[in-house]
Design a protein around this motif. Structure first.
Motif, PDB file in Angstrom:
ATOM      1  N   GLN A   9      18.016  46.269  39.453  1.00 58.24           N
ATOM      2  CA  GLN A   9      17.076  45.175  39.265  1.00 58.24           C
ATOM      3  C   GLN A   9      17.283  44.612  37.870  1.00 58.24           C
ATOM      4  O   GLN A   9      17.474  45.365  36.917  1.00 58.24           O
ATOM      5  CB  GLN A   9      15.649  45.670  39.439  1.00 58.24           C
ATOM      6  CG  GLN A   9      15.349  46.078  40.865  1.00 58.24           C
ATOM      7  CD  GLN A   9      13.897  46.438  41.063  1.00 58.24           C
ATOM      8  OE1 GLN A   9      13.132  46.537  40.102  1.00 58.24           O
ATOM      9  NE2 GLN A   9      13.506  46.634  42.302  1.00 58.24           N
ATOM     10  N   PRO A  11      15.972  41.852  34.811  1.00 59.45           N
ATOM     11  CA  PRO A  11      14.824  41.079  34.336  1.00 59.45           C
ATOM     12  C   PRO A  11      15.058  39.586  34.532  1.00 59.45           C
ATOM     13  O   PRO A  11      16.197  39.107  34.571  1.00 59.45           O
ATOM     14  CB  PRO A  11      14.747  41.414  32.844  1.00 59.45           C
ATOM     15  CG  PRO A  11      15.802  42.398  32.546  1.00 59.45           C
ATOM     16  CD  PRO A  11      16.632  42.595  33.756  1.00 59.45           C
ATOM     17  N   THR A  12      13.980  38.857  34.646  1.00 60.34           N
ATOM     18  CA  THR A  12      14.063  37.413  34.858  1.00 60.34           C
ATOM     19  C   THR A  12      14.805  36.735  33.712  1.00 60.34           C
ATOM     20  O   THR A  12      15.604  35.825  33.935  1.00 60.34           O
ATOM     21  CB  THR A  12      12.648  36.817  34.995  1.00 60.34           C
ATOM     22  OG1 THR A  12      11.963  37.506  36.036  1.00 60.34           O
ATOM     23  CG2 THR A  12      12.705  35.348  35.330  1.00 60.34           C
ATOM     24  N   LYS A  15      18.513  36.995  34.220  1.00 57.05           N
ATOM     25  CA  LYS A  15      18.975  36.088  35.266  1.00 57.05           C
ATOM     26  C   LYS A  15      19.027  34.654  34.753  1.00 57.05           C
ATOM     27  O   LYS A  15      19.988  33.923  35.024  1.00 57.05           O
ATOM     28  CB  LYS A  15      18.052  36.167  36.486  1.00 57.05           C
ATOM     29  CG  LYS A  15      18.073  37.525  37.177  1.00 57.05           C
ATOM     30  CD  LYS A  15      17.054  37.569  38.293  1.00 57.05           C
ATOM     31  CE  LYS A  15      16.965  38.928  38.932  1.00 57.05           C
ATOM     32  NZ  LYS A  15      15.968  38.977  40.016  1.00 57.05           N
ATOM     33  N   TRP A  45      21.079  33.854  42.747  1.00 55.84           N
ATOM     34  CA  TRP A  45      20.120  33.592  41.670  1.00 55.84           C
ATOM     35  C   TRP A  45      20.007  32.083  41.427  1.00 55.84           C
ATOM     36  O   TRP A  45      18.906  31.567  41.265  1.00 55.84           O
ATOM     37  CB  TRP A  45      20.554  34.275  40.389  1.00 55.84           C
ATOM     38  CG  TRP A  45      20.452  35.768  40.400  1.00 55.84           C
ATOM     39  CD1 TRP A  45      19.875  36.554  41.352  1.00 55.84           C
ATOM     40  CD2 TRP A  45      20.947  36.654  39.402  1.00 55.84           C
ATOM     41  NE1 TRP A  45      19.987  37.874  41.008  1.00 55.84           N
ATOM     42  CE2 TRP A  45      20.638  37.973  39.812  1.00 55.84           C
ATOM     43  CE3 TRP A  45      21.627  36.477  38.217  1.00 55.84           C
ATOM     44  CZ2 TRP A  45      20.979  39.090  39.063  1.00 55.84           C
ATOM     45  CZ3 TRP A  45      21.966  37.603  37.464  1.00 55.84           C
ATOM     46  CH2 TRP A  45      21.642  38.893  37.883  1.00 55.84           C
ATOM     47  N   TRP A  49      16.707  29.871  41.931  1.00 57.09           N
ATOM     48  CA  TRP A  49      16.196  29.122  40.778  1.00 57.09           C
ATOM     49  C   TRP A  49      15.977  27.657  41.149  1.00 57.09           C
ATOM     50  O   TRP A  49      14.941  27.070  40.835  1.00 57.09           O
ATOM     51  CB  TRP A  49      17.176  29.247  39.621  1.00 57.09           C
ATOM     52  CG  TRP A  49      16.923  28.303  38.489  1.00 57.09           C
ATOM     53  CD1 TRP A  49      17.603  27.160  38.206  1.00 57.09           C
ATOM     54  CD2 TRP A  49      15.914  28.415  37.481  1.00 57.09           C
ATOM     55  NE1 TRP A  49      17.091  26.557  37.096  1.00 57.09           N
ATOM     56  CE2 TRP A  49      16.048  27.303  36.624  1.00 57.09           C
ATOM     57  CE3 TRP A  49      14.915  29.331  37.227  1.00 57.09           C
ATOM     58  CZ2 TRP A  49      15.218  27.097  35.542  1.00 57.09           C
ATOM     59  CZ3 TRP A  49      14.095  29.122  36.138  1.00 57.09           C
ATOM     60  CH2 TRP A  49      14.239  28.023  35.301  1.00 57.09           C
ATOM     61  N   GLU A  55       9.817  31.744  39.612  1.00 55.75           N
ATOM     62  CA  GLU A  55       9.220  32.669  40.577  1.00 55.75           C
ATOM     63  C   GLU A  55      10.232  33.079  41.640  1.00 55.75           C
ATOM     64  O   GLU A  55      10.138  34.166  42.198  1.00 55.75           O
ATOM     65  CB  GLU A  55       7.995  32.035  41.262  1.00 55.75           C
ATOM     66  CG  GLU A  55       6.870  31.653  40.334  1.00 55.75           C
ATOM     67  CD  GLU A  55       7.081  30.289  39.672  1.00 55.75           C
ATOM     68  OE1 GLU A  55       7.770  29.429  40.248  1.00 55.75           O
ATOM     69  OE2 GLU A  55       6.571  30.118  38.560  1.00 55.75           O
ATOM     70  N   LEU A  57      13.206  33.914  41.217  1.00 49.46           N
ATOM     71  CA  LEU A  57      14.125  34.956  40.749  1.00 49.46           C
ATOM     72  C   LEU A  57      13.565  36.359  40.939  1.00 49.46           C
ATOM     73  O   LEU A  57      14.295  37.334  40.815  1.00 49.46           O
ATOM     74  CB  LEU A  57      14.458  34.722  39.272  1.00 49.46           C
ATOM     75  CG  LEU A  57      15.214  33.429  38.987  1.00 49.46           C
ATOM     76  CD1 LEU A  57      15.390  33.255  37.490  1.00 49.46           C
ATOM     77  CD2 LEU A  57      16.553  33.423  39.689  1.00 49.46           C
ATOM     78  N   ASN A  58      12.290  36.505  41.207  1.00 52.83           N
ATOM     79  CA  ASN A  58      11.699  37.829  41.372  1.00 52.83           C
ATOM     80  C   ASN A  58      11.104  38.037  42.754  1.00 52.83           C
ATOM     81  O   ASN A  58      10.277  38.912  42.953  1.00 52.83           O
ATOM     82  CB  ASN A  58      10.610  38.053  40.313  1.00 52.83           C
ATOM     83  CG  ASN A  58      11.214  38.177  38.939  1.00 52.83           C
ATOM     84  OD1 ASN A  58      12.252  38.798  38.779  1.00 52.83           O
ATOM     85  ND2 ASN A  58      10.591  37.552  37.957  1.00 52.83           N
ATOM     86  N   ARG A  59      11.508  37.239  43.698  1.00 51.36           N
ATOM     87  CA  ARG A  59      10.985  37.374  45.053  1.00 51.36           C
ATOM     88  C   ARG A  59      11.553  38.619  45.710  1.00 51.36           C
ATOM     89  O   ARG A  59      12.687  39.014  45.456  1.00 51.36           O
ATOM     90  CB  ARG A  59      11.357  36.153  45.879  1.00 51.36           C
ATOM     91  CG  ARG A  59      10.659  34.896  45.390  1.00 51.36           C
ATOM     92  CD  ARG A  59      11.183  33.688  46.082  1.00 51.36           C
ATOM     93  NE  ARG A  59      11.092  33.860  47.528  1.00 51.36           N
ATOM     94  CZ  ARG A  59      10.616  32.956  48.355  1.00 51.36           C
ATOM     95  NH1 ARG A  59      10.198  31.817  47.887  1.00 51.36           N
ATOM     96  NH2 ARG A  59      10.579  33.161  49.640  1.00 51.36           N
ATOM     97  N   LYS A  60      10.750  39.223  46.571  1.00 56.64           N
ATOM     98  CA  LYS A  60      11.214  40.394  47.311  1.00 56.64           C
ATOM     99  C   LYS A  60      12.155  39.933  48.408  1.00 56.64           C
ATOM    100  O   LYS A  60      12.045  38.837  48.933  1.00 56.64           O
ATOM    101  CB  LYS A  60      10.031  41.139  47.910  1.00 56.64           C
ATOM    102  CG  LYS A  60       9.169  41.797  46.877  1.00 56.64           C
ATOM    103  CD  LYS A  60       8.077  42.595  47.531  1.00 56.64           C
ATOM    104  CE  LYS A  60       7.225  43.265  46.470  1.00 56.64           C
ATOM    105  NZ  LYS A  60       6.122  44.022  47.068  1.00 56.64           N
TER     106      LYS A  60
END
Length: 133
Positions: A9, A11-12, A15, A45, A49, A55, A57-60
């Motif tokens: 994983q 971090p935003t 990315k 990514w 974006w 938001e 970039l961190n979606r499940k």
């Protein structure tokens, strides 16, 4: 087949830096190699974006809850819309004819096998028939 390891994983901010490098003109492949990530991951990514902003970039992963969004039905001009059902019907009938031909071939082969006389497990030819009563 290779066993997949635990997914990393990022971090935003990490990315975003990668995305900004690509937007400044660096190639996707060199940036991905430099960061030690797959080229496809970097493309994902960038796509997230552009579609959802930070938001995204961190979606499940996987399907999202809520009603499913259906893709719009493709619209065709009048000629194509009239041909589409006809082409589908033609394809369906061609599949049916193919299945029927396979059935005919199978039964023809089975009939030939039944018509051949069998003597002690071996097929006998017409000239070697026994004259025993």
């Amino acid at each position: 087949m290779a066993v997949r390891g635990k997914t990393r994983q990022f971090p935003t901010a990490y990315k975003l830096k990668a995305i900004k490098r690509v937007e400044r003109g660096e190639g996707v492949l060199p940036v991905a190699r430099d960061l030690g990530i797959a080229r496809k991951l970097l493309h994902d990514w960038i796509k997230a974006w552009k579609a959802h902003g930070p938001e995204g970039l961190n979606r499940k992963r996987g399907p999202k809850p809520g009603p499913r969004k259906l893709k719009p039905v493709a619209t065709y001009d009048d000629k194509r819309s009239a041909l589409a059902p006809a082409n589908a019907r033609i394809a369906e009938l061609e599949r049916l004819v193919g299945r029927q031909q396979m059935d005919i071939d199978f039964f023809r082969q089975a009939l030939r096998a039944l018509e051949r006389p069998v003597v002690q497990g071996k097929p006998a030819s017409a000239s070697s028939k026994s004259s025993r009563p």
